[in-house]
Motif scaffolding. Structure first.
Motif, PDB file in Angstrom:
ATOM      1  N   LEU A 234       2.558   3.192  -5.061  1.00  9.79           N
ATOM      2  CA  LEU A 234       3.751   2.815  -4.294  1.00  9.79           C
ATOM      3  C   LEU A 234       3.448   2.718  -2.806  1.00  9.79           C
ATOM      4  O   LEU A 234       3.942   1.812  -2.116  1.00  9.79           O
ATOM      5  CB  LEU A 234       4.871   3.835  -4.545  1.00  9.79           C
ATOM      6  CG  LEU A 234       5.478   3.848  -5.955  1.00  9.79           C
ATOM      7  CD1 LEU A 234       6.524   4.955  -6.074  1.00  9.79           C
ATOM      8  CD2 LEU A 234       6.100   2.492  -6.287  1.00  9.79           C
ATOM      9  N   ASN A 235       2.629   3.635  -2.297  1.00  9.78           N
ATOM     10  CA  ASN A 235       2.293   3.606  -0.874  1.00  9.78           C
ATOM     11  C   ASN A 235       1.452   2.381  -0.511  1.00  9.78           C
ATOM     12  O   ASN A 235       1.659   1.764   0.544  1.00  9.78           O
ATOM     13  CB  ASN A 235       1.555   4.874  -0.468  1.00  9.78           C
ATOM     14  CG  ASN A 235       2.486   6.057  -0.325  1.00  9.78           C
ATOM     15  OD1 ASN A 235       3.703   5.889  -0.321  1.00  9.78           O
ATOM     16  ND2 ASN A 235       1.933   7.258  -0.213  1.00  9.78           N
ATOM     17  N   ALA A 236       0.505   2.022  -1.370  1.00  8.77           N
ATOM     18  CA  ALA A 236      -0.312   0.836  -1.107  1.00  8.77           C
ATOM     19  C   ALA A 236       0.557  -0.408  -1.091  1.00  8.77           C
ATOM     20  O   ALA A 236       0.408  -1.287  -0.220  1.00  8.77           O
ATOM     21  CB  ALA A 236      -1.402   0.704  -2.166  1.00  8.77           C
ATOM     22  N   ARG A 237       1.465  -0.487  -2.031  1.00  6.47           N
ATOM     23  CA  ARG A 237       2.374  -1.630  -2.098  1.00  6.47           C
ATOM     24  C   ARG A 237       3.249  -1.705  -0.838  1.00  6.47           C
ATOM     25  O   ARG A 237       3.452  -2.776  -0.265  1.00  6.47           O
ATOM     26  CB  ARG A 237       3.233  -1.502  -3.348  1.00  6.47           C
ATOM     27  CG  ARG A 237       4.013  -2.753  -3.733  1.00  6.47           C
ATOM     28  CD  ARG A 237       4.859  -2.471  -4.974  1.00  6.47           C
ATOM     29  NE  ARG A 237       4.046  -1.910  -6.055  1.00  6.47           N
ATOM     30  CZ  ARG A 237       3.416  -2.662  -6.943  1.00  6.47           C
ATOM     31  NH1 ARG A 237       3.505  -3.962  -6.885  1.00  6.47           N
ATOM     32  NH2 ARG A 237       2.706  -2.097  -7.901  1.00  6.47           N
ATOM     33  N   ALA A 238       3.744  -0.551  -0.384  1.00  8.97           N
ATOM     34  CA  ALA A 238       4.600  -0.516   0.801  1.00  8.97           C
ATOM     35  C   ALA A 238       3.831  -0.956   2.052  1.00  8.97           C
ATOM     36  O   ALA A 238       4.355  -1.699   2.893  1.00  8.97           O
ATOM     37  CB  ALA A 238       5.169   0.889   0.992  1.00  8.97           C
ATOM     38  N   ILE A 239       2.585  -0.499   2.170  1.00 12.39           N
ATOM     39  CA  ILE A 239       1.760  -0.891   3.326  1.00 12.39           C
ATOM     40  C   ILE A 239       1.529  -2.395   3.333  1.00 12.39           C
ATOM     41  O   ILE A 239       1.685  -3.063   4.366  1.00 12.39           O
ATOM     42  CB  ILE A 239       0.413  -0.130   3.302  1.00 12.39           C
ATOM     43  CG1 ILE A 239       0.628   1.355   3.569  1.00 12.39           C
ATOM     44  CG2 ILE A 239      -0.561  -0.720   4.339  1.00 12.39           C
ATOM     45  CD1 ILE A 239      -0.607   2.207   3.344  1.00 12.39           C
ATOM     46  N   LEU A 240       1.151  -2.944   2.197  1.00  8.72           N
ATOM     47  CA  LEU A 240       0.872  -4.376   2.113  1.00  8.72           C
ATOM     48  C   LEU A 240       2.122  -5.206   2.393  1.00  8.72           C
ATOM     49  O   LEU A 240       2.045  -6.246   3.067  1.00  8.72           O
ATOM     50  CB  LEU A 240       0.295  -4.719   0.746  1.00  8.72           C
ATOM     51  CG  LEU A 240      -1.158  -4.294   0.526  1.00  8.72           C
ATOM     52  CD1 LEU A 240      -1.530  -4.392  -0.943  1.00  8.72           C
ATOM     53  CD2 LEU A 240      -2.103  -5.140   1.376  1.00  8.72           C
TER      54      LEU A 240
END
Length: 275
Positions: A234-240
Motif C-alpha cells: 500500500l505504501n509503494a502504491r501511495a508513493i507512486l
C-alpha cells in the motif's frame, strides 16, 4: 524553418553537420564517435589529447539557433555550479567557428535498461525503491541549488562501479523559471518539463515503474493499469501515485525521501521478523 527541421530530421541533420571521427576541436579534443543527437545538442565521445582521458564533447545544434547556444551555455553553468561526484564534471567551455562547445567527464557505465535486458536483472519492490532513494539523494543536491533536471529518463541514469550517476543536464533550468509550451504539447510532456521539482518526481515515478515491471510476469493478454498488474504494498502504491500526480503530488524531495525511507524501513523490519 524550425518547423521544417522538426518535421524532417534528416534535413536537420544535414544542416547540423555532426563532426566525424578523427576531427580535432580547439586544437585539443579528438572526436571518437557520435553518442547521440538530442533536441538541442549533439554529444560525442572524445579524447583530450593533452591529458589522454576520455571526455564527452557537446555542441549546440545549428538548426536550433540562439536557443541551442543559450541552452548549452546554461548546461555548462549548471554543471559548474553543482560539482558532485555523481554528476559529470565540467572540464571546458569553448567557442569554435562561432559555435559553443562544452567538455565534460565521460561516464563509462550501464543503464538499468542494460541491466534488465542484457543481464536479466529483476527488481523487487525493495530493490527498486532502494535504487530510487540513491537517485533521489543526488536529486536533492540538484534541487538544493534551485535547479530541476527535467529529463530523468532511463538513459540519463547510469550505473558506474556500483554507484548511480545522473547525466545530461541539457534541459535543466531554475526552479520556477518560465517555460514555453506549445498548445499541442501533450500532458506527458508538460508534466516532465515543468520547472518544478515535481517534474523530476514524475519522471522518476515512471523510472521506478520500469524497474518494478522487470519482475512482472503477465498472466493474461488483457491490458491493465500498473496498479492492477503489479503486486505492490500500500505504501509503494501511495508513493507512486503521488509521484505520477494521480494524487496531490510531492512538493519537495525531502518529503518524498521521507516516505521512501519509511517504506524501506518497513521492508527491513518485515525481513527481520521473518528470520
Amino acid at each position: 524553418m524550425r518547423r521544417l527541421f522538426e518535421r524532417h530530421p534528416l534535413i536537420a541533420r544535414w544542416f547540423d553537420r555532426p563532426h566525424r571521427s578523427g576531427e580535432i576541436l580547439h586544437g585539443r579534443y579528438e572526436i571518437i564517435e557520435e553518442l547521440g543527437m538530442g533536441s538541442y545538442g549533439i554529444a560525442y565521445e572524445g579524447r583530450d589529447l593533452h591529458t589522454g582521458r576520455l571526455v564527452v564533447v557537446k555542441q549546440a545544434r545549428q538548426t536550433k539557433g540562439e536557443d541551442g547556444r543559450r541552452l548549452l551555455r546554461r548546461e555548462a553553468d549548471v554543471l559548474a555550479r553543482l560539482r558532485h561526484p555523481q554528476i559529470p564534471m565540467l572540464h571546458d567551455l569553448f567557442v569554435e567557428r562561432g559555435q559553443p562547445y562544452l567538455v565534460m567527464e565521460y561516464i563509462n557505465g550501464e543503464t538499468v535498461e542494460d541491466r534488465i535486458f542484457k543481464q536479466e536483472a529483476k527488481y523487487t519492490e525493495q530493490e527498486a525503491f532502494r535504487l530510487l532513494k540513491d537517485v533521489l539523494e543526488i536529486v536533492r543536491h540538484v534541487h538544493a541549488f534551485g535547479i530541476v533536471h527535467r529529463d530523468l529518463r532511463i538513459p540519463n541514469i547510469i550505473w558506474r562501479d556500483g554507484t548511480v550517476v545522473i547525466i545530461d543536464f541539457g534541459l535543466a533550468c531554475r526552479i520556477g523559471e518560465p517555460v514555453d509550451f506549445r498548445d499541442d504539447d501533450p500532458l506527458e510532456k508538460r508534466l516532465r518539463r515543468e520547472s518544478h521539482p515535481r517534474s523530476d518526481f514524475y519522471a522518476l515515478g515512471h523510472f521506478t515503474l520500469f524497474l518494478l515491471y522487470s519482475a512482472y510476469e503477465p498472466t493474461s493478454d488483457e491490458e491493465k493499469s500498473w496498479e492492477e498488474e503489479l503486486d505492490l504494498s500500500l505504501n509503494a502504491r501511495a508513493i507512486l501515485r503521488k509521484m505520477l500526480q494521480l494524487d496531490p503530488p510531492y512538493d519537495n524531495v525531502d518529503e518524498l525521501l521521507g516516505d521512501v525511507d519509511q517504506l524501506l524501513a518497513e521492508h527491513n523490519e518485515t525481513q527481520s521478523e521473518a528470520l
